[in-house]
Design a protein around this motif. Structure first.
Motif, PDB file in Angstrom:
ATOM      1  N   THR A 101       0.789  -1.234   0.000  1.00  0.00           N
ATOM      2  CA  THR A 101       0.000   0.000   0.000  1.00  0.00           C
ATOM      3  C   THR A 101       0.821   1.285   0.000  1.00  0.00           C
ATOM      4  OG1 THR A 101      -0.159  -0.078   2.422  1.00  0.00           O
ATOM      5  CG2 THR A 101      -1.932  -1.128   1.172  1.00  0.00           C
ATOM      6  N   ALA A 102       2.140   1.187   0.155  1.00  0.00           N
ATOM      7  CA  ALA A 102       2.969   2.397   0.237  1.00  0.00           C
ATOM      8  C   ALA A 102       3.001   3.151  -1.091  1.00  0.00           C
ATOM      9  CB  ALA A 102       4.388   2.030   0.669  1.00  0.00           C
ATOM     10  N   LYS A 103       2.920   4.472  -1.012  1.00  0.00           N
ATOM     11  CA  LYS A 103       3.005   5.303  -2.202  1.00  0.00           C
ATOM     12  C   LYS A 103       4.449   5.478  -2.661  1.00  0.00           C
ATOM     13  CE  LYS A 103      -1.098   8.055  -1.035  1.00  0.00           C
ATOM     14  NZ  LYS A 103      -1.608   9.421  -0.720  1.00  0.00           N
ATOM     15  N   HIS A 104       5.379   5.372  -1.715  1.00  0.00           N
ATOM     16  CA  HIS A 104       6.798   5.564  -2.017  1.00  0.00           C
ATOM     17  C   HIS A 104       7.618   4.570  -1.193  1.00  0.00           C
ATOM     18  CE1 HIS A 104       6.060   9.369  -4.176  1.00  0.00           C
ATOM     19  NE2 HIS A 104       5.137   9.599  -3.248  1.00  0.00           N
ATOM     20  N   ASP A 105       8.868   4.383  -1.579  1.00  0.00           N
ATOM     21  CA  ASP A 105       9.768   3.530  -0.807  1.00  0.00           C
ATOM     22  C   ASP A 105       9.967   4.123   0.586  1.00  0.00           C
ATOM     23  OD1 ASP A 105      10.074   1.852  -2.933  1.00  0.00           O
ATOM     24  OD2 ASP A 105      11.954   2.736  -3.633  1.00  0.00           O
ATOM     25  N   PHE A 106      10.035   3.253   1.585  1.00  0.00           N
ATOM     26  CA  PHE A 106      10.150   3.732   2.963  1.00  0.00           C
ATOM     27  C   PHE A 106      11.314   3.080   3.705  1.00  0.00           C
ATOM     28  CE2 PHE A 106       7.124   0.226   2.707  1.00  0.00           C
ATOM     29  CZ  PHE A 106       7.604  -0.665   3.664  1.00  0.00           C
ATOM     30  N   TYR A 107      12.255   2.514   2.958  1.00  0.00           N
ATOM     31  CA  TYR A 107      13.300   1.696   3.577  1.00  0.00           C
ATOM     32  C   TYR A 107      14.518   2.494   4.051  1.00  0.00           C
ATOM     33  CZ  TYR A 107      10.546  -1.230   0.453  1.00  0.00           C
ATOM     34  OH  TYR A 107       9.508  -1.822  -0.221  1.00  0.00           O
ATOM     35  N   LEU A 108      14.686   3.717   3.571  1.00  0.00           N
ATOM     36  CA  LEU A 108      15.893   4.493   3.869  1.00  0.00           C
ATOM     37  C   LEU A 108      16.217   4.578   5.365  1.00  0.00           C
ATOM     38  CD1 LEU A 108      18.248   6.290   2.944  1.00  0.00           C
ATOM     39  CD2 LEU A 108      16.676   8.249   2.982  1.00  0.00           C
ATOM     40  N   PRO A 109      15.257   4.888   6.242  1.00  0.00           N
ATOM     41  CA  PRO A 109      15.584   4.989   7.676  1.00  0.00           C
ATOM     42  C   PRO A 109      16.142   3.702   8.270  1.00  0.00           C
ATOM     43  CG  PRO A 109      13.470   6.018   7.223  1.00  0.00           C
ATOM     44  CD  PRO A 109      13.864   5.292   5.979  1.00  0.00           C
ATOM     45  N   LEU A 110      15.870   2.564   7.650  1.00  0.00           N
ATOM     46  CA  LEU A 110      16.394   1.295   8.165  1.00  0.00           C
ATOM     47  C   LEU A 110      17.913   1.260   8.123  1.00  0.00           C
ATOM     48  CD1 LEU A 110      13.936  -1.355   6.665  1.00  0.00           C
ATOM     49  CD2 LEU A 110      14.134  -0.625   9.042  1.00  0.00           C
ATOM     50  N   LEU A 111      18.508   2.021   7.197  1.00  0.00           N
ATOM     51  CA  LEU A 111      19.968   2.053   7.103  1.00  0.00           C
ATOM     52  C   LEU A 111      20.588   2.585   8.393  1.00  0.00           C
ATOM     53  CD1 LEU A 111      20.423   3.417   3.457  1.00  0.00           C
ATOM     54  CD2 LEU A 111      20.555   1.049   4.256  1.00  0.00           C
ATOM     55  N   GLY A 112      19.846   3.453   9.078  1.00  0.00           N
ATOM     56  CA  GLY A 112      20.334   3.963  10.359  1.00  0.00           C
ATOM     57  C   GLY A 112      19.816   3.179  11.547  1.00  0.00           C
ATOM     58  N   ALA A 113      18.608   2.626  11.406  1.00  0.00           N
ATOM     59  CA  ALA A 113      17.980   1.940  12.537  1.00  0.00           C
ATOM     60  C   ALA A 113      18.576   0.566  12.803  1.00  0.00           C
ATOM     61  CB  ALA A 113      16.482   1.820  12.300  1.00  0.00           C
ATOM     62  N   ILE A 114      18.880  -0.197  11.740  1.00  0.00           N
ATOM     63  CA  ILE A 114      19.366  -1.566  11.923  1.00  0.00           C
ATOM     64  C   ILE A 114      20.681  -1.621  12.702  1.00  0.00           C
ATOM     65  CG2 ILE A 114      20.273  -3.582  10.698  1.00  0.00           C
ATOM     66  CD1 ILE A 114      18.101  -3.191   8.622  1.00  0.00           C
ATOM     67  N   PRO A 115      21.683  -0.812  12.380  1.00  0.00           N
ATOM     68  CA  PRO A 115      22.922  -0.849  13.176  1.00  0.00           C
ATOM     69  C   PRO A 115      22.684  -0.503  14.638  1.00  0.00           C
ATOM     70  CG  PRO A 115      23.301   0.287  11.106  1.00  0.00           C
ATOM     71  CD  PRO A 115      21.828   0.092  11.215  1.00  0.00           C
ATOM     72  N   LEU A 116      21.802   0.452  14.900  1.00  0.00           N
ATOM     73  CA  LEU A 116      21.488   0.814  16.285  1.00  0.00           C
ATOM     74  C   LEU A 116      20.798  -0.339  17.001  1.00  0.00           C
ATOM     75  CD1 LEU A 116      20.199   4.462  15.708  1.00  0.00           C
ATOM     76  CD2 LEU A 116      22.332   3.793  16.840  1.00  0.00           C
ATOM     77  N   GLY A 117      19.902  -1.016  16.301  1.00  0.00           N
ATOM     78  CA  GLY A 117      19.240  -2.174  16.891  1.00  0.00           C
ATOM     79  C   GLY A 117      20.222  -3.285  17.208  1.00  0.00           C
ATOM     80  N   ILE A 118      21.192  -3.482  16.326  1.00  0.00           N
ATOM     81  CA  ILE A 118      22.212  -4.507  16.558  1.00  0.00           C
ATOM     82  C   ILE A 118      23.046  -4.167  17.787  1.00  0.00           C
ATOM     83  CG2 ILE A 118      24.328  -5.528  15.636  1.00  0.00           C
ATOM     84  CD1 ILE A 118      23.068  -5.315  12.852  1.00  0.00           C
ATOM     85  N   ILE A 119      23.374  -2.886  17.942  1.00  0.00           N
ATOM     86  CA  ILE A 119      24.137  -2.450  19.120  1.00  0.00           C
ATOM     87  C   ILE A 119      23.371  -2.775  20.395  1.00  0.00           C
ATOM     88  CG2 ILE A 119      24.951  -0.417  20.381  1.00  0.00           C
ATOM     89  CD1 ILE A 119      25.679   0.811  17.660  1.00  0.00           C
ATOM     90  N   GLN A 120      22.071  -2.471  20.391  1.00  0.00           N
ATOM     91  CA  GLN A 120      21.266  -2.767  21.578  1.00  0.00           C
ATOM     92  C   GLN A 120      21.249  -4.266  21.875  1.00  0.00           C
ATOM     93  OE1 GLN A 120      17.035  -2.477  21.277  1.00  0.00           O
ATOM     94  NE2 GLN A 120      16.765  -1.939  23.426  1.00  0.00           N
ATOM     95  N   LEU A 121      21.063  -5.076  20.837  1.00  0.00           N
ATOM     96  CA  LEU A 121      21.018  -6.524  21.037  1.00  0.00           C
ATOM     97  C   LEU A 121      22.345  -7.064  21.563  1.00  0.00           C
ATOM     98  CD1 LEU A 121      18.999  -7.749  17.914  1.00  0.00           C
ATOM     99  CD2 LEU A 121      18.252  -7.722  20.306  1.00  0.00           C
ATOM    100  N   MET A 122      23.450  -6.519  21.081  1.00  0.00           N
ATOM    101  CA  MET A 122      24.767  -6.955  21.551  1.00  0.00           C
ATOM    102  C   MET A 122      24.907  -6.719  23.050  1.00  0.00           C
ATOM    103  SD  MET A 122      27.219  -5.653  18.426  1.00  0.00           S
ATOM    104  CE  MET A 122      28.697  -5.937  19.391  1.00  0.00           C
ATOM    105  N   TYR A 123      24.453  -5.576  23.510  1.00  0.00           N
ATOM    106  CA  TYR A 123      24.499  -5.279  24.940  1.00  0.00           C
ATOM    107  C   TYR A 123      23.557  -6.195  25.710  1.00  0.00           C
ATOM    108  CZ  TYR A 123      27.482  -1.131  24.778  1.00  0.00           C
ATOM    109  OH  TYR A 123      28.553  -0.279  24.652  1.00  0.00           O
ATOM    110  N   GLU A 124      22.382  -6.446  25.122  1.00  0.00           N
ATOM    111  CA  GLU A 124      21.403  -7.308  25.784  1.00  0.00           C
ATOM    112  C   GLU A 124      21.968  -8.714  25.989  1.00  0.00           C
ATOM    113  OE1 GLU A 124      18.550  -6.855  27.107  1.00  0.00           O
ATOM    114  OE2 GLU A 124      17.749  -4.971  26.351  1.00  0.00           O
ATOM    115  N   PHE A 125      22.596  -9.254  24.961  1.00  0.00           N
ATOM    116  CA  PHE A 125      23.121 -10.616  25.041  1.00  0.00           C
ATOM    117  C   PHE A 125      24.312 -10.716  25.989  1.00  0.00           C
ATOM    118  CE2 PHE A 125      21.367 -11.273  20.525  1.00  0.00           C
ATOM    119  CZ  PHE A 125      20.124 -11.589  21.045  1.00  0.00           C
ATOM    120  N   GLN A 126      24.877  -9.558  26.343  1.00  0.00           N
ATOM    121  CA  GLN A 126      25.965  -9.529  27.318  1.00  0.00           C
ATOM    122  C   GLN A 126      25.449  -9.141  28.706  1.00  0.00           C
ATOM    123  OE1 GLN A 126      28.812  -6.775  25.658  1.00  0.00           O
ATOM    124  NE2 GLN A 126      29.250  -8.064  23.883  1.00  0.00           N
ATOM    125  N   ASN A 127      24.125  -9.221  28.873  1.00  0.00           N
ATOM    126  CA  ASN A 127      23.474  -8.890  30.149  1.00  0.00           C
ATOM    127  C   ASN A 127      23.762  -7.455  30.586  1.00  0.00           C
ATOM    128  OD1 ASN A 127      22.305 -11.494  30.551  1.00  0.00           O
ATOM    129  ND2 ASN A 127      24.313 -12.252  31.210  1.00  0.00           N
TER     130      ASN A 127
END
Length: 266
Positions: A101-127
């Motif tokens: 249903t998107a009128k335009h591509d919406f993936y660009l912000p993921l380029l910044g969000a995914i690395p940040l999410g990975i950083i959070q998960l790395m800390y989580e897995f290290q308690n």
């Protein structure tokens, strides 16, 4: 190879299905609500559903990974795996709705969000999920949702990314405030000057965004209110309250932030 092991007690579904850190709910719903207020669309709804699924999957995924790294498979591990699949399906449904249903591509912000999410998960897995770095990375990562919703509705790049930046500033200063406030309530030392300086820097950034015509003037009100909240909340004149009260107060400030930005956008 993992092996199933007995647990001393039956697992509590709540501790498996829902995030342990309740403050994250605000940082999830703020970008969703702001995005749907200023750029509502069916694609935005799909993105919101996907973000909700991604947020929920975090807790059971963390438990699953931790247990499997130990070579164990408890009863809670089996439940966690089922929740991972269920939440993953929910996120997939949202993604499909957004793509269709998107009128335009919406993936660009993921380029910044995914690395940040990975950083959070790395800390989580290290308690170490309660570290400032993990909390900031996670909050800013979920803020990308508002930009994705705006992109899907046809917004141009800069205005869409500025929505993300406005929420990122609010998340950044608020995390440091809550951390300092909780330390004070536990009679532990807190770096109050640093926290106030961070809030002052946030206000300055809001002013600069307004001057560059990248944000509505109402964000200045947000910056002033957050700074005043920090100045009082970290002072000797503050009223001692529980962590739960502090958390609900921050939800209120989050709603205030959303409303100020929404009414300020023409």
């Amino acid at each position: 190879m993992t092996r199933q092991a007995a647990q001393p007690s039956s697992p509590k579904i709540k501790t498996i299905a829902l995030p342990a850190q309740h403050g994250g709910w605000g940082f999830l719903f703020e970008p969703i609500l702001l995005g749907m207020f200023v750029a509502a669309s069916w694609a935005g709804l799909g993105i919101s559903i996907a973000a909700f699924g991604a947020f929920l999957i975090h807790q059971p995924l963390k438990l699953t990974v931790k247990d499997r790294r130990k070579g164990k498979r408890y009863a809670r591990t089996i439940l966690a795996e089922r929740f991972v699949m269920g939440y993953g399906l929910l996120a997939l449904i949202g993604v499909i709705l957004a793509i269709l249903t998107a009128k335009h591509d919406f993936y660009l912000p993921l380029l910044g969000a995914i690395p940040l999410g990975i950083i959070q998960l790395m800390y989580e897995f290290q308690n170490d999920g309660r570290s400032a770095t993990a909390e900031v990375a996670g909050a800013i990562a979920f803020g990308a949702v508002v930009a994705m919703i705006a992109f899907a509705a046809g917004w141009e790049t800069i205005p869409a990314l500025m929505l993300w930046l406005m929420l990122a500033i609010r998340a950044f200063v608020s995390i440091f405030y809550v951390r300092s406030r909780l330390r004070l309530e536990k009679d532990k030392p807190a770096d109050i000057p640093q926290t106030l300086a961070i809030h002052a820097a946030g206000l300055i950034l809001y002013i600069l965004l307004v001057l560059m015509d990248h944000a509505p003037w109402t964000v200045i009100i947000i910056g002033v209110v957050l700074l005043a909240r920090a100045a009082y909340g970290l002072s000797d004149h503050r009223k001692r309250v529980s962590a739960k009260v502090i958390g609900f107060s921050e939800i209120g400030y989050g709603i205030f932030t959303i409303l100020m930005i929404t009414v300020g956008i023409p």
